[in-house]
Design a protein around this motif. Structure first.
Motif, PDB file in Angstrom:
ATOM      1  N   GLN A 199       0.829  -1.107  -0.020  1.00  0.00           N
ATOM      2  CA  GLN A 199      -0.086  -0.094  -0.120  1.00  0.00           C
ATOM      3  C   GLN A 199       1.107   1.218   0.033  1.00  0.00           C
ATOM      4  N   PRO A 200       0.350   2.373  -0.479  1.00  0.00           N
ATOM      5  CA  PRO A 200       1.191   3.610  -0.372  1.00  0.00           C
ATOM      6  C   PRO A 200       1.446   3.960   1.007  1.00  0.00           C
ATOM      7  N   SER A 201       2.715   4.323   1.157  1.00  0.00           N
ATOM      8  CA  SER A 201       3.354   4.824   2.385  1.00  0.00           C
ATOM      9  C   SER A 201       4.233   5.971   2.279  1.00  0.00           C
ATOM     10  N   GLU A 202       4.383   6.801   3.399  1.00  0.00           N
ATOM     11  CA  GLU A 202       5.415   7.753   3.143  1.00  0.00           C
ATOM     12  C   GLU A 202       6.839   7.233   3.424  1.00  0.00           C
ATOM     13  N   ARG A 203       6.843   5.891   3.484  1.00  0.00           N
ATOM     14  CA  ARG A 203       8.292   5.303   3.689  1.00  0.00           C
ATOM     15  C   ARG A 203       8.172   4.161   2.594  1.00  0.00           C
ATOM     16  N   SER A 204       9.300   4.036   1.968  1.00  0.00           N
ATOM     17  CA  SER A 204       9.779   2.922   0.836  1.00  0.00           C
ATOM     18  C   SER A 204      10.053   1.731   1.810  1.00  0.00           C
ATOM     19  N   ILE A 205       9.678   0.807   1.203  1.00  0.00           N
ATOM     20  CA  ILE A 205      10.105  -0.679   1.780  1.00  0.00           C
ATOM     21  C   ILE A 205      10.636  -1.707   0.729  1.00  0.00           C
ATOM     22  N   MET A 206      11.111  -2.626   1.413  1.00  0.00           N
ATOM     23  CA  MET A 206      11.592  -3.663   0.253  1.00  0.00           C
ATOM     24  C   MET A 206      10.343  -4.721   0.659  1.00  0.00           C
ATOM     25  N   GLN A 207       9.797  -5.448  -0.554  1.00  0.00           N
ATOM     26  CA  GLN A 207       8.843  -6.364  -0.651  1.00  0.00           C
ATOM     27  C   GLN A 207       9.048  -7.479  -1.398  1.00  0.00           C
ATOM     28  N   SER A 208       8.783  -8.726  -0.839  1.00  0.00           N
ATOM     29  CA  SER A 208       9.310  -9.872  -1.431  1.00  0.00           C
ATOM     30  C   SER A 208       8.134 -10.854  -1.695  1.00  0.00           C
ATOM     31  N   GLN A 209       8.269 -11.712  -2.757  1.00  0.00           N
ATOM     32  CA  GLN A 209       7.313 -12.874  -2.902  1.00  0.00           C
ATOM     33  C   GLN A 209       7.979 -14.037  -3.351  1.00  0.00           C
ATOM     34  N   SER A 210       7.517 -15.283  -3.145  1.00  0.00           N
ATOM     35  CA  SER A 210       8.098 -16.405  -3.427  1.00  0.00           C
ATOM     36  C   SER A 210       7.228 -17.710  -3.867  1.00  0.00           C
ATOM     37  N   LEU A 211       7.480 -18.498  -4.477  1.00  0.00           N
ATOM     38  CA  LEU A 211       6.481 -19.442  -4.955  1.00  0.00           C
ATOM     39  C   LEU A 211       7.207 -20.815  -5.629  1.00  0.00           C
ATOM     40  N   MET A 212       6.501 -21.908  -5.498  1.00  0.00           N
ATOM     41  CA  MET A 212       6.908 -22.944  -6.437  1.00  0.00           C
ATOM     42  C   MET A 212       5.887 -23.131  -7.430  1.00  0.00           C
ATOM     43  N   LEU A 213       6.447 -23.488  -8.820  1.00  0.00           N
ATOM     44  CA  LEU A 213       5.430 -23.818  -9.903  1.00  0.00           C
ATOM     45  C   LEU A 213       5.888 -25.241 -10.604  1.00  0.00           C
TER      46      LEU A 213
END
Length: 255
Positions: A199-213
């Motif tokens: 979501q929008p925020s006044e601070r920038s952050i690191m975001q991650s996602q993982s999965l197996m296919l």
């Protein structure tokens, strides 16, 4: 038979009778001489006479035949046909190893192999530029290559192509933009598989996602940025890499 003798008897009465008559004076006839009797006899005691000589018979000299073979040798004949080869002999012992030859020149590269026979796959790529949403969906394209085993990841399209069917692990890392929404999807072909959201925020952050296919041959896996109806963006700069996309094969499918 008797008639034939009766006819021949008068003829036989008139045949002359030949009787040797001695010469006048009562001299004995001269003995016969040979042409070689005029030769003087050799000195020394007379040779002993053989039984035939004693009996008055002349012995003929022994005759031995000698043939000069050089006179009878003919011309050289025509060479005959070659005979059939004989059986091969036993194999001999191997000879000693010869000296090493000079090093040859490097050959040309061979054609690319069949990617389906490769039993491994892995990639890790990054992006050094920010990206903002537009009126259409965008594929997240990467400009930094860390690992790209066998070239299965297309850097121009931002897509990983499956050449080895099996189970894969994927991971996406992004950096959010201040006061902007972050909205991405991990895609398999044209279908969303997992979302990367912040979501929008006044601070920038690191975001991650993982999965197996589970992937089949020629499947495509890529990251898609959502279109502009939802204002979103991802941040990066030319100094550091904030956005990465990784994937590797866990277990190939056994046919």
């Amino acid at each position: 038979m008797f008639d034939r003798l009766h006819l021949l008897s008068p003829v036989l009465l008139f045949l002359p009778l030949v009787i040797p008559v001695p010469p006048p004076g009562g001299a004995s006839p001269a003995p016969c001489r040979r042409c070689c009797d005029d030769l003087e006899p050799q000195e020394g005691p007379p040779a002993p006479q053989t039984g035939d000589q004693k009996s008055g018979l002349n012995q003929m000299p022994e005759v031995r035949t000698f043939i000069n073979m050089t006179i009878l040798k003919g011309d050289k004949g025509i060479r005959g046909d070659r005979g059939t080869p004989g059986k091969s002999g036993e194999e001999g012992a191997p000879g000693s190893r010869g000296p090493m030859g000079p090093k040859g020149t490097k050959g040309q590269a061979g054609p690319p192999g069949d990617p389906c026979k490769t039993q491994d796959a892995a990639f890790s790529v990054g992006r050094r530029k920010s990206l903002h949403s537009v009126d259409y969906y965008q594929a997240l394209v990467f400009d930094t290559e860390f690992v790209n085993l066998h070239g299965h990841f297309d850097m121009f399209k931002g897509k990983f192509y499956c050449y080895v069917p099996g189970i894969y692990f994927f991971n996406v890392n992004i950096h959010t933009w201040n006061f902007k929404e972050t909205y991405l999807h991990i895609m398999r072909n044209d279908k969303e598989q997992a979302i990367v959201y912040a979501q929008p925020s006044e601070r920038s952050i690191m975001q991650s996602q993982s999965l197996m296919l589970p992937l089949e041959l020629n499947d495509e896996v890529w990251v898609r940025l959502y279109k502009r109806e939802r204002e979103n963006a991802v941040y990066s700069d030319d100094v550091d890499v904030y956005i990465t996309f990784n994937g590797y094969l866990i277990k190939p499918t056994l046919e």
